[in-house]
Design a protein around this motif. Sequence first.
Motif, PDB file in Angstrom:
ATOM      1  N   ALA A 168       0.791  -1.203   0.045  1.00 62.11           N
ATOM      2  CA  ALA A 168       0.141  -0.123   0.019  1.00 62.11           C
ATOM      3  C   ALA A 168       1.090   1.298   0.034  1.00 62.11           C
ATOM      4  O   ALA A 168       0.553   2.356  -0.545  1.00 62.11           O
ATOM      5  N   GLY A 169       2.140   1.224   0.813  1.00 61.58           N
ATOM      6  CA  GLY A 169       2.820   2.257   0.589  1.00 61.58           C
ATOM      7  C   GLY A 169       3.490   2.671  -0.641  1.00 61.58           C
ATOM      8  O   GLY A 169       3.382   3.901  -0.949  1.00 61.58           O
ATOM      9  N   VAL A 170       3.930   1.629  -1.432  1.00 62.70           N
ATOM     10  CA  VAL A 170       4.445   1.496  -2.759  1.00 62.70           C
ATOM     11  C   VAL A 170       3.334   2.268  -3.549  1.00 62.70           C
ATOM     12  O   VAL A 170       3.814   3.352  -4.376  1.00 62.70           O
ATOM     13  N   ALA A 171       2.154   1.748  -3.573  1.00 61.20           N
ATOM     14  CA  ALA A 171       1.233   1.992  -4.560  1.00 61.20           C
ATOM     15  C   ALA A 171       1.040   3.501  -4.411  1.00 61.20           C
ATOM     16  O   ALA A 171       0.428   4.563  -5.408  1.00 61.20           O
ATOM     17  N   THR A 172       0.728   4.081  -2.866  1.00 59.02           N
ATOM     18  CA  THR A 172       0.133   5.534  -2.649  1.00 59.02           C
ATOM     19  C   THR A 172       1.627   6.272  -2.893  1.00 59.02           C
ATOM     20  O   THR A 172       1.256   7.482  -3.413  1.00 59.02           O
ATOM     21  N   ALA A 173       2.546   5.798  -2.663  1.00 53.03           N
ATOM     22  CA  ALA A 173       3.792   6.878  -2.868  1.00 53.03           C
ATOM     23  C   ALA A 173       3.710   7.161  -4.403  1.00 53.03           C
ATOM     24  O   ALA A 173       4.092   8.208  -4.771  1.00 53.03           O
ATOM     25  N   THR A 174       3.667   6.076  -5.164  1.00 55.84           N
ATOM     26  CA  THR A 174       3.780   6.190  -6.575  1.00 55.84           C
ATOM     27  C   THR A 174       2.846   7.073  -7.339  1.00 55.84           C
ATOM     28  O   THR A 174       2.951   7.913  -7.923  1.00 55.84           O
ATOM     29  N   ALA A 175       1.401   6.953  -6.757  1.00 55.16           N
ATOM     30  CA  ALA A 175       0.293   7.750  -7.346  1.00 55.16           C
ATOM     31  C   ALA A 175       0.583   9.102  -6.948  1.00 55.16           C
ATOM     32  O   ALA A 175       0.246  10.175  -7.574  1.00 55.16           O
ATOM     33  N   LEU A 176       0.763   9.379  -5.639  1.00 55.73           N
ATOM     34  CA  LEU A 176       0.921  10.721  -5.261  1.00 55.73           C
ATOM     35  C   LEU A 176       2.096  11.440  -5.891  1.00 55.73           C
ATOM     36  O   LEU A 176       1.898  12.781  -6.302  1.00 55.73           O
ATOM     37  N   SER A 177       3.166  10.690  -6.090  1.00 58.95           N
ATOM     38  CA  SER A 177       4.293  11.544  -6.808  1.00 58.95           C
ATOM     39  C   SER A 177       3.949  11.686  -8.290  1.00 58.95           C
ATOM     40  O   SER A 177       4.423  13.124  -8.838  1.00 58.95           O
ATOM     41  N   ARG A 178       3.292  10.978  -8.863  1.00 60.28           N
ATOM     42  CA  ARG A 178       2.794  11.165 -10.362  1.00 60.28           C
ATOM     43  C   ARG A 178       1.550  12.301 -10.402  1.00 60.28           C
ATOM     44  O   ARG A 178       1.614  13.062 -11.220  1.00 60.28           O
ATOM     45  N   THR A 179       0.755  12.126  -9.455  1.00 68.05           N
ATOM     46  CA  THR A 179      -0.668  12.815  -9.665  1.00 68.05           C
ATOM     47  C   THR A 179      -0.407  14.256  -8.992  1.00 68.05           C
ATOM     48  O   THR A 179      -0.865  15.217  -9.459  1.00 68.05           O
ATOM     49  N   PRO A 192      -9.001  13.450  -8.135  1.00 69.05           N
ATOM     50  CA  PRO A 192      -7.985  12.676  -9.062  1.00 69.05           C
ATOM     51  C   PRO A 192      -6.966  12.021  -8.085  1.00 69.05           C
ATOM     52  O   PRO A 192      -6.571  10.744  -8.804  1.00 69.05           O
ATOM     53  N   LEU A 193      -6.687  12.448  -7.083  1.00 65.17           N
ATOM     54  CA  LEU A 193      -5.817  11.925  -6.231  1.00 65.17           C
ATOM     55  C   LEU A 193      -5.993  10.493  -5.559  1.00 65.17           C
ATOM     56  O   LEU A 193      -5.593   9.562  -5.606  1.00 65.17           O
ATOM     57  N   LEU A 194      -7.381  10.601  -5.160  1.00 67.14           N
ATOM     58  CA  LEU A 194      -8.101   9.209  -4.813  1.00 67.14           C
ATOM     59  C   LEU A 194      -7.908   8.009  -5.930  1.00 67.14           C
ATOM     60  O   LEU A 194      -7.851   6.895  -5.782  1.00 67.14           O
ATOM     61  N   ARG A 195      -8.630   8.694  -7.180  1.00 64.76           N
ATOM     62  CA  ARG A 195      -8.619   7.735  -8.177  1.00 64.76           C
ATOM     63  C   ARG A 195      -7.292   7.161  -8.478  1.00 64.76           C
ATOM     64  O   ARG A 195      -7.244   5.724  -8.716  1.00 64.76           O
ATOM     65  N   ALA A 196      -6.154   7.931  -8.378  1.00 65.56           N
ATOM     66  CA  ALA A 196      -4.984   7.530  -8.760  1.00 65.56           C
ATOM     67  C   ALA A 196      -4.271   6.657  -7.767  1.00 65.56           C
ATOM     68  O   ALA A 196      -3.894   5.536  -8.098  1.00 65.56           O
ATOM     69  N   VAL A 197      -4.739   6.759  -6.416  1.00 73.47           N
ATOM     70  CA  VAL A 197      -4.072   5.709  -5.273  1.00 73.47           C
ATOM     71  C   VAL A 197      -4.845   4.401  -5.559  1.00 73.47           C
ATOM     72  O   VAL A 197      -4.211   3.639  -5.439  1.00 73.47           O
ATOM     73  N   LEU A 198      -6.220   4.622  -5.755  1.00 79.78           N
ATOM     74  CA  LEU A 198      -6.927   3.061  -5.932  1.00 79.78           C
ATOM     75  C   LEU A 198      -6.551   2.532  -7.277  1.00 79.78           C
ATOM     76  O   LEU A 198      -6.382   1.384  -6.847  1.00 79.78           O
ATOM     77  N   ARG A 199      -6.087   2.903  -8.271  1.00 79.13           N
ATOM     78  CA  ARG A 199      -5.664   2.467  -9.511  1.00 79.13           C
ATOM     79  C   ARG A 199      -4.537   1.692  -9.121  1.00 79.13           C
ATOM     80  O   ARG A 199      -4.164   0.690  -9.447  1.00 79.13           O
ATOM     81  N   SER A 200      -3.467   2.638  -8.593  1.00 78.20           N
ATOM     82  CA  SER A 200      -2.227   2.080  -8.190  1.00 78.20           C
ATOM     83  C   SER A 200      -2.059   0.737  -7.331  1.00 78.20           C
ATOM     84  O   SER A 200      -1.374  -0.144  -7.456  1.00 78.20           O
ATOM     85  N   LEU A 201      -3.130   0.903  -6.303  1.00 76.19           N
ATOM     86  CA  LEU A 201      -3.055  -0.150  -5.329  1.00 76.19           C
ATOM     87  C   LEU A 201      -3.820  -1.399  -5.947  1.00 76.19           C
ATOM     88  O   LEU A 201      -3.229  -2.493  -5.804  1.00 76.19           O
ATOM     89  N   ALA A 202      -4.486  -1.247  -6.904  1.00 73.29           N
ATOM     90  CA  ALA A 202      -5.199  -2.582  -7.494  1.00 73.29           C
ATOM     91  C   ALA A 202      -4.257  -3.069  -8.500  1.00 73.29           C
ATOM     92  O   ALA A 202      -4.160  -4.324  -8.415  1.00 73.29           O
ATOM     93  N   ASP A 203      -3.291  -2.272  -9.376  1.00 75.72           N
ATOM     94  CA  ASP A 203      -2.440  -2.751  -9.997  1.00 75.72           C
ATOM     95  C   ASP A 203      -1.369  -3.476  -9.280  1.00 75.72           C
ATOM     96  O   ASP A 203      -0.964  -4.683  -9.591  1.00 75.72           O
ATOM     97  N   TRP A 204      -0.844  -2.885  -7.969  1.00 75.96           N
ATOM     98  CA  TRP A 204       0.234  -3.603  -7.345  1.00 75.96           C
ATOM     99  C   TRP A 204      -0.237  -4.784  -6.649  1.00 75.96           C
ATOM    100  O   TRP A 204       0.221  -5.634  -6.465  1.00 75.96           O
ATOM    101  N   TYR A 205      -1.497  -4.792  -6.011  1.00 76.77           N
ATOM    102  CA  TYR A 205      -2.337  -5.933  -5.484  1.00 76.77           C
ATOM    103  C   TYR A 205      -2.390  -7.031  -6.523  1.00 76.77           C
ATOM    104  O   TYR A 205      -2.226  -8.165  -6.010  1.00 76.77           O
TER     105      TYR A 205
END
Length: 287
Positions: free
Chosen positions: A115-126, A198-211
């Motif tokens: 979850a940390g990887v997914a969230t950090a990646t999404a926040l950095s990009r978005t 858009p931040l929440l969408r990005a985090v959820l998409r990243s989390l889904a991809d990593w999971y």
Amino acid sequence: MTHSRWSDLERPPLNATALRRAVVTPESVWTALDVVDSTGSTNSDLAARAAGGAAEGAVLVAEEQTAGRGRLDRRWTAPARSGLFFSVLLRPGAATADGRGPVPVHRWGWLPLLAGVATATALSRTAGVDTALKWPNDLLVTVDGEERKAGGILAERQGADAVIIGLGVNVSLHADELPVPTATSLALAGAPGTDRDPLLRAVLRSLADWYGAWRAADGDPAASRLQQTYAAGCATLGREVRAELPGGGEIAGRAVNVDGDGRLVIATPEGEQPVGAGDVVHLRPAP
């Protein structure tokens, strides 16, 4: 003037309908998304739903949490609509619809790191703000040359097959609203925008991809590239640290690795020692 949820134009409410349309799709792990105005703890609420048989992929978002929890029973509070406060329900211990078996329990400890990887990646990009990870569950950004905590993650096992992951990210908090001096927000870190949708969408998409990648690899952190990616984004590695252990005691030394079980490996004069739980203090500034 009558107060409404639209009174603070800097912090408009989330659009639940648009969020649901964007993230709850046939190909996604997310099966439901609800937004509530206020609750005590999204983790506690989602735990009750999980106990009642809620399907994997349920997402619960709160505009305000009045009794949000962090690790070691710490409290997490923030003004309404000033951040992302949400929990997701995952069932790594259940078979998937396509016939994939459960993930071995000993690998579930990687979920908060995932979850940390997914969230950090999404926040950095978005959000356009470089986001680093402090082992095991903090999200760090740099403000005025200092690392500060902008968010945190809490994973809790629920029943025999489920894990609930709660995430909190400070988005638009001002300096005078910060709960502690070591905290910060994306806005204070220079994010060009603080639109939470858009931040929440990005985090959820990243989390889904990593999971999805982690599950496809049977929870293997190396095969899913989770272990390598976590290490690359972990600000703790390479630092002199002090790990304050549950129940007392501490280990001091240089953080050199995150092992296959997700433990922080600390090199001490007595040799390398893995730490599976505890508070880590960074003693040396980042290089």
